[in-house]
Design a protein around this motif. Structure first.
Motif, PDB file in Angstrom:
ATOM      1  N   ARG A  90     -54.400  68.621  23.757  1.00 10.99           N
ATOM      2  CA  ARG A  90     -53.082  69.213  23.976  1.00 10.99           C
ATOM      3  C   ARG A  90     -52.331  68.531  25.098  1.00 10.99           C
ATOM      4  O   ARG A  90     -51.140  68.273  25.003  1.00 10.99           O
ATOM      5  CB  ARG A  90     -53.239  70.710  24.324  1.00 10.99           C
ATOM      6  CG  ARG A  90     -53.505  71.561  23.131  1.00 10.99           C
ATOM      7  CD  ARG A  90     -53.094  73.000  23.410  1.00 10.99           C
ATOM      8  NE  ARG A  90     -53.454  73.824  22.256  1.00 10.99           N
ATOM      9  CZ  ARG A  90     -54.297  74.820  22.280  1.00 10.99           C
ATOM     10  NH1 ARG A  90     -54.883  75.155  23.414  1.00 10.99           N
ATOM     11  NH2 ARG A  90     -54.561  75.503  21.189  1.00 10.99           N
ATOM     12  N   VAL A 104     -45.585  70.446  12.882  1.00 10.06           N
ATOM     13  CA  VAL A 104     -46.742  71.188  13.398  1.00 10.06           C
ATOM     14  C   VAL A 104     -47.511  71.813  12.247  1.00 10.06           C
ATOM     15  O   VAL A 104     -48.744  71.886  12.253  1.00 10.06           O
ATOM     16  CB  VAL A 104     -46.270  72.256  14.406  1.00 10.06           C
ATOM     17  CG1 VAL A 104     -47.376  73.255  14.673  1.00 10.06           C
ATOM     18  CG2 VAL A 104     -45.804  71.599  15.678  1.00 10.06           C
ATOM     19  N   THR A 147     -51.373  71.520  11.366  1.00  9.31           N
ATOM     20  CA  THR A 147     -52.249  72.667  11.090  1.00  9.31           C
ATOM     21  C   THR A 147     -53.012  72.445   9.788  1.00  9.31           C
ATOM     22  O   THR A 147     -54.203  72.731   9.693  1.00  9.31           O
ATOM     23  CB  THR A 147     -51.416  73.949  10.992  1.00  9.31           C
ATOM     24  OG1 THR A 147     -50.526  74.013  12.090  1.00  9.31           O
ATOM     25  CG2 THR A 147     -52.307  75.173  10.966  1.00  9.31           C
ATOM     26  N   THR A 157     -39.720  70.285  13.965  1.00  8.73           N
ATOM     27  CA  THR A 157     -40.958  70.432  14.741  1.00  8.73           C
ATOM     28  C   THR A 157     -41.896  71.395  14.048  1.00  8.73           C
ATOM     29  O   THR A 157     -43.100  71.156  13.941  1.00  8.73           O
ATOM     30  CB  THR A 157     -40.652  70.950  16.160  1.00  8.73           C
ATOM     31  OG1 THR A 157     -39.680  70.121  16.764  1.00  8.73           O
ATOM     32  CG2 THR A 157     -41.913  70.978  17.007  1.00  8.73           C
TER      33      THR A 157
END
Lengths: 456, 584
Positions: free
Chosen positions: B558, B376, B380, B372
């Motif tokens: 989100r 992520v 980014t 994860t």
């Protein structure tokens, strides 16, 4: 029933005593609210409600004020100024080398130079004995100072010079740092005088009251003519000599102007800037409070007007200072430095403490103004300094014993006022002094904020 | 009336008016004073004088006491009876309680209390008595005792009981009555009962003692736990050691053995590491031996920055922009999706079998978390590349007529510069996939060097020696560039973790996932498409400095990521993988 004459209450209640807080004085600037704590002349930033709390405490009395200050943890157990003044060594003398003067200034404290008696010069023997006594008292590594006054001291220049040389040599022998000062009307100054003064690093004070018309009206010759032209003709070489490189071990020559401010001075700032323009190292004002000619001493109303003018000069000083430009107004220079140092004293000056005046005959007095005055007689060269008289003088003059000083917040900054003026005329300038100090406190904070590097 | 009195000295005599006592920083309204022990003052020192006429110290029993130390040291220990100058106990006070307390302390009670080890036994206020002894008979330690003392209030009558713990024969409890002290005046001035220096007699020791560890961990949280050792031997571009063992070994930064022999892998848990770590007294002596850490690596010698890459800058800003838009941004999206797909292909920890593979639950937790983090991280990067692009636009480097448009899509070809690897593929996290990811993320590998040209371009100077591009752009690119090593190491770590299972068929940690159709994964794909759109809006807003609108769009994105996560997990648990690449 006859008519009853009523007298206005205000005139009955001549408030000589100061009313208001005695232990602190609050003021504000753009940088906040501040207070002068009288004990120790300490300046603080204070919270906004301090003033109202102080006023409330003041209504209850001095003890309540002290309690308030103590509650903030700001009161020391021992007050900075005690009741007793220790007798210091006399290390400064003012020699009235000439009780003779060529001018006829109306306000002269020396009554035309001769203090009310026959004009005379100080003989060399008297001067020598005074110097010897002075340098005997001061220990090695200490410092001493000798001021030449009068009358007009340059009228007895031979004794002046001889005394200076003698003192310089003796001091060098004894390892004592010697300082010389001269107060003169500059009317008889010659080129040799200039060289001499420069060589010995004198601090020269020239008595000059302003522009030509004003000065001539206040400081005429005995013949009634003006003295301004004579003075200015002689000043240029004296002022130029300030730039000379000092002799090794001696300070540089410094020439300051001293203005006796009378009711005739109605444009003070112009006068100040005129004199600054002449090239003096600094220019100072001395309000005439006790004058031979009563028309030349300032009344209460005139003092009020004077305060406004002084503040105008102070504002010019502040503006220049903040810009980094010189403005040698000595009253402000001195005030700001003293407030920064937190000068606090029970007396206005060193008279009778470390400083004594010597008459042409060799009698000691509290200072140069009291020459021949029995109220402040302090012994003689023959019989020695009268320490008992000094001790009593100091105890009696202690500001905490004086009225209305003892309840005034400015007492340890002012010290009670010039002894000579107070004893001759009383305390008429208290509001003026408080007003001036009040302004100075604000100026100090503003300058300290903007130019902290000027205040070490 | 102001509660906080601020008297600031201005002139010399004000400054010199030394108030002998606690420093100005020990003002409670001003200070960061806390109780661990504190940066400016230790608030606990106030409570030592909670009762008039007595001075206590709150004692916490040490974890490793010296031999011979009494077992019942903890609690509020009476240090001295000191009623003489207590402002709460003026000699001529008309208050009966004051007179009673004075006569007790100056008489028998005071004498008795002056001999032996006396402790606070109980406090009583408002009819409620709190004992300082636990139900099992052992005294409470310092911290709970202090809390109980703290709970007392001024203004209410207070009774305390004191007991002597070292009495040869049990002695009666001495009971005293009084009131809890008020520690400051309403203006915030600390009571004069506190002696100079008393409030600062215990303080934090940030850069030595407390750096090792401390009660609140504030300082210790600033030091690394594990780090890579200093690189020795040949290195790959980027400065990492070529030798994989060295590259991957994490050392305990607080290890006591600073010789090469001590450079062993740090244990997994702190309790295992603790015996071999420098202790508090050692860190006070030897703090200079702790190494600086740069880029996760210890630096013992003078730091030599890694040699700059010899990558060729793009020929101009237009080429840079094209590369970022068409290659690099989509590449990041591709990687993120590939890693996510792999993530969902793993069993959830709760799905681990109970009867076999005892470590699988923990292994799955570890690998899932690590994967994860990598996914992520790629997301980014996607944002950072977009940021590079919009900043280049703001700085005027876009060709005339062209402006920044958000890039939130996957690429249609393999990663830049790759040879021999087929194009984007959604894979389950089997060993083939792991190895492929390791290859692709390796130092010097295609991903590692993907940004080399970007960095080189942004670092360029003109003929006048000035940088051609704003510095923050170079820094942003350098940040993306240096992120890569960590991914490589993570994959290697994941491989190591999963190697337990490598010989089992089928791989027990994998869900049986096949690529699903758009129809059966509609909900997931809908969420994915919607969040793509929200992200585009967010980046566009941010580029236009409409931060509030950007925040709103991010908020929506989100929420959709949450939806996608749940959908994808639920599908994968049923053996269906989300065909991300079917969305353009």
């Amino acid at each position: 029933m006859g008519s009853v004459t009523t007298v206005p209450l205000a005139s009955l209640k001549r408030r000589r005593a100061f009313e208001g807080p005695t232990e602190a004085h609050c003021f504000s600037t753009p940088h906040g609210t501040h207070a002068l704590l009288v004990d120790g002349s300490r300046v603080y930033d204070v919270p906004g409600d301090f003033e109202s709390r102080l006023q409330a405490a003041a209504r209850e009395g001095r003890a309540a004020e002290r309690d308030l200050i103590s509650a903030f943890g700001l009161l020391d157990a021992e007050p900075a100024i005690g009741e007793h003044i220790a007798l210091p060594t006399v290390n400064a003398l003012a020699l009235a080398v000439s009780e003779h003067c060529n001018l006829a200034c109306g306000y002269c404290y020396a009554d035309g130079g001769s203090f009310g008696s026959e004009p005379r010069h100080m003989p060399w023997e008297v001067a020598k004995a005074a110097v010897d006594g002075l340098l005997e008292r001061v220990s090695e590594g200490g410092s001493a100072s000798l001021a030449f006054l009068g009358g007009e001291p340059l009228l007895n220049r031979s004794v002046l010079r001889r005394t200076t040389l003698h003192a310089a040599a003796l001091a060098a022998q004894r390892g004592i740092a010697m300082r010389f000062a001269l107060t003169t009307n500059a009317t008889v100054l010659n080129a040799d005088d200039v060289d001499f003064l420069a060589q010995h690093g004198f601090a020269v004070t020239v008595s000059i009251d302003g522009e030509k018309e004003l000065h001539d009206a206040l400081r005429p010759t005995r013949g009634g003519t003006g003295s301004y032209e004579r003075i200015v003709a002689r000043l240029s070489s004296l002022l130029a000599a300030q730039k000379r490189k000092p002799v090794a071990g001696r300070p540089p020559l410094q020439v300051s102007a001293r203005v006796t401010v009378t009711p005739r001075h109605t444009a003070l700032r112009a006068t100040l800037e005129h004199l600054i323009g002449l090239g003096f190292h600094s220019v100072g004002f001395s309000p005439s409070l006790s004058s031979r000619d009563p028309a030349l001493q300032l009344s209460a109303g005139e003092l009020e007007a004077l305060l406004a003018q002084m503040i105008e000069c102070a504002e010019a000083f502040e503006a220049h200072t903040l810009r980094g430009q010189p403005y040698p107004f000595s009253n402000m220079l001195a005030m700001v430095q003293e407030l920064h140092r937190g000068t606090h004293r029970p007396l206005p000056c060193g008279a009778g403490a470390g400083y004594l005046g010597v008459s042409a005959e060799g009698d000691y007095s509290a200072c140069h103004r009291f020459v021949g005055d029995p109220r402040a007689a302090m012994g003689s060269l023959l019989q020695g300094i009268d320490d008992a008289a000094r001790a009593e003088w100091l105890a009696q003059r202690h500001v905490d014993t004086q009225e209305p000083c003892r309840s005034c917040w400015a007492r340890y900054l002012c010290g009670g006022g010039c002894h000579h003026e107070v004893l001759n005329r009383g305390r008429v300038a208290c509001d003026f002094i408080r007003g001036w100090l009040g302004h100075g406190l604000g100026a100090y904070v503003r300058i300290a904020e903007a130019r902290p590097e000027l205040l070490a | 009336m102001s509660r906080s009195a601020e008297f600031k000295p201005r002139n010399r005599t004000a400054r010199a008016a030394s108030v002998v006592g606690n420093p100005a920083t020990a003002r409670l309204d001003d200070a960061v004073g806390n109780c661990f022990p504190g940066l400016e003052l230790d608030v606990r020192n106030l409570d030592g004088r909670f009762f008039p006429g007595l001075l206590f110290r709150i004692v916490a029993a040490p974890l490793t006491p010296l031999p011979g130390t009494p077992a019942d040291e903890g609690g509020a220990r009476l240090v001295s009876v000191c009623w003489q100058n207590d402002p709460m106990l003026p000699e001529r006070s008309p208050e009966p309680w004051v007179q009673a307390l004075l006569s007790a302390l100056s008489g028998d009670a005071g004498n008795t209390l002056s001999v032996g080890r006396w402790y606070l036994q109980w406090v009583e206020q408002g009819g409620k008595r709190i004992s300082m002894i636990q139900p099992n008979g052992q005294p409470y330690d310092g911290k709970p005792v202090w809390r109980m003392v703290r709970s007392l209030v001024p203004g209410l009558p207070l009774r305390i009981g004191l007991v002597r713990r070292d009495a040869p024969v049990p002695q009666p409890v001495i009971e005293l009555h009084g009131y809890r002290r008020v520690y400051t005046t309403p203006d915030g001035v600390i009571s004069p009962v506190f002696e100079p220096g008393e409030l600062t007699q215990s303080l934090c020791n940030p850069w030595q003692h407390d750096f090792r560890d401390c009660a609140c961990y504030y300082w210790a949280s600033n030091h690394p736990d594990v780090v890579m050792g200093q690189a020795k031997g040949p290195e790959v571009p980027g400065g990492d050691p070529q030798d994989a063992t060295t590259a991957l070994t994490y050392l305990d930064w607080l290890r006591r053995d600073r010789t090469p022999a001590g450079e062993v892998a740090a244990p997994d848990v702190r309790s295992a590491a603790r015996p071999d770590q420098i202790d508090h007294f050692e860190i006070n002596w030897r703090w200079q031996e702790l190494n600086f850490v740069i880029g996760g690596r210890e630096i013992a010698d003078a730091y030599v920055p890694p040699k700059p890459g010899h990558a060729q800058p793009y020929k101009d800003a237009a080429e840079l922009i094209a590369a970022l838009e068409n290659d690099l941004a989509p590449m990041e999206m591709t990687l993120a999706l590939e890693y996510l797909y792999s993530l969902f292909s793993l069993h959830a920890p709760s799905e681990a079998p109970q009867d076999r593979w005892p470590t699988m639950r923990d292994d799955l937790m570890a690998v899932r978390q690590s994967l994860t983090i990598v996914a992520v991280s790629e997301m980014t990067h996607l944002r950072w590349v977009n940021q590079l692009l919009w900043e280049l636009d703001r700085a005027g480097f876009y060709p005339p007529g062209k402006h920044y448009t958000p890039v939130v899509r996957h690429s249609h070809q393999g990663p830049v510069g790759l040879d021999g690897l087929h194009g984007p593929a959604l894979r389950v996290f089997d060993f083939e996939a792991v190895d492929a990811y390791i290859r692709v993320e390796r130092p010097g590998g295609p991903l590692d060097t993907a940004y080399a040209r970007t960095v080189a371009t942004l670092e360029q100077r003109g003929a006048d020696g000035q940088h051609l591009y704003p510095r923050h752009l170079y820094e942003l690119a350098a940040k993306i560039d240096s992120d890569g090593v960590q991914h490589w190491e993570r994959f290697r770590e994941m491989r190591r973790t999963l190697s337990t299972y490598r010989h089992a068929r089928p791989l027990p940690y994998l869900r049986n996932v096949r690529l699903g159709s758009p129809k059966e994964t509609a909900a997931a794909l809908e969420a994915y498409e919607a969040l793509q759109s929200d992200l585009r809006h967010a980046y566009a807003h941010e580029a236009a400095r409409e931060f509030e609108l950007a925040q709103q769009a991010i908020g929506r994105a989100r929420k959709l990521m949450d939806v996608l996560n749940r959908e994808a997990e639920s599908l994968a648990a049923r053996g269906i993988g989300v065909p991300f690449f079917s969305v353009p």
